[in-house]
Motif scaffolding. Sequence first.
Motif: not given
Lengths: 154, 424
Positions: B88-89, B171, B330-331, B334-335, B337-338, B341-342, B344
């Motif tokens: 978890e970020p 993740y 931006g922050m 970034s979340i 985007r993560f 990508r993660e 399934c």
Amino acid sequence: MLTDDERLAIEREVEDCAHKREACVGALRVIQRSRGWVSDDHLRVLADMLDMTPEELDSVATFYPLIFRRPVGRHVILVCDSASCWVMGYEDLLRHLQSRLGVGLGGTTSDGRFTFLPVACLGACDHAPSMMVDDELHMDLTKEKINDILQRYA
Amino acid sequence: MAERPLTGSIRPEVAPDISAYESAGGYEALRKAVKGMSHQDVQKVVTDSNLRGRGGAGFPTGQKWSFVPMDEAAPREKYFIVNADEMEPGTFKDRLLLECNPHQVIEGAILGAYAIGASRAYIFLRWEYRLAEKRLEQAMAEARERNYLGKNILGSGFSLDLRIHTSAGRYICGEETALLSAMEGRRAVPRAKPPFPQVCGLWGRPTIVNNTETVANIPPIIRNGPSWFHGLSHTGDAGTKMYGVSGRVGRPGVWELPMGTTMRELLEEHAGGMRDGYRFRGLIPGGASTDFLVEEHLDVQMDYSSVQKAGSRLGTGMMIILDDKTCPVGMINSIIRFMARESCGWCTPCREGLPWLEKVLRAIETGDGRPGDIELLGEHARLLGPGNTYCALAPGAVEPLQSGIRYFREDFERHIRDKRCPWR
């Protein structure tokens, strides 16, 4: 196809498993450790040892970002791009890494030295930004520090 | 200083070893349990302690265990799994426990397995935690040598085989049912519930999956009892909590503190306040999948119900700070985007919706935002919310987005109006 050491290591992974396929990630890693990546030929041999079809095994192998189904460089850089690293200057460092390496995320340098990949939060947020090179974690990164680190890997 | 049952005996400069752990009372709980307590006794102590899951969802641990069939007709094979797939970020608490207190995680796993009558247990570990793997392996060898693990533990008749499953990234593997798919050698796709893993988990057998921090709490609870555990906390949610702060603060870090410590105390006392030249704007209290909170919430106590009342979730209890020199769009981008990508990729809303959100957020951030984009983001956040997907990835992903729009709407509007990011 497989060396004796590889075969033995895979048999050890499979040992005592109620179902052989539960050892598949471990078995894929055995091949990757010795060969750097998992080729189609190796995938077929492994699938046979795990009682899986090559397609089944490939569907698992390609699910994982840390199982490589294509050749990679001699060293793999995993850059954390999660929120804490982003706040602490990830974008600047990413640009710096890209210009130093001459490739973007997903790429391998032309001399075969580095493959450069993104990775989920490395759990080093109190020392962000962070990245791993092979087995080693590097934290509190700055441009200067990155230059030093890259020099250490031939 | 307040008691710290998870980290009190950690000496960061010394590698952990079994003798040090034993002389601090380690493996006493195991001895007590296998010699004089039934499976149900152990379950009852944990239930009475009101220990709640520390991985993010906060489900009561004893209650989770209580669904495992324990009668004579119950399946012979059951499994206990420690979730050490910390990804978890903003979350770096389990790493500390795994690297510096591996014996307590192992003892907790043995006790958890004993409580549900499992004969096999696993630690599901992310590949990147290399040092943790090394230290766990060594600790397991030491525990086997002293018969805390293996056959007929301490002569009690209870046997347990504990193994490490080292994963290979992604993740989603930390999601309880995805983790089970991963362990079975399949793509780590979450499963629909019911059936719940407690009844039908790994290979269709009753299975408990508990977070590392949750598991590390079990030995001290068995040793000292429920009322001692309640006494550690400032609030109704019992125990201590691993809290952390990252971002532009003086001393980012992780600390074990009484449950219910306020955000202000964490930020100002433990993390040393904001770095010179940076002002506080907001925070995400428990990893990336929780709603933003702002200045007015700083006196909220970090426990399950208080954070929920403030409009967010305790999550992993690891805060990420947003400062005034960092762009909130931006922050959030970034979340998202993560998360895109993660994902399934199994459920359509998550697979298609998150990349769409990422595209819109990136457009806003780079000056290509259009009027109506903020409403579009809000609409998507609703569509990706609870009830539309098998697991909590997408609903969690949109939490910082929906609250980000609420608290930082002017910043979103400014991006679109000025056709650029004011921070770049």
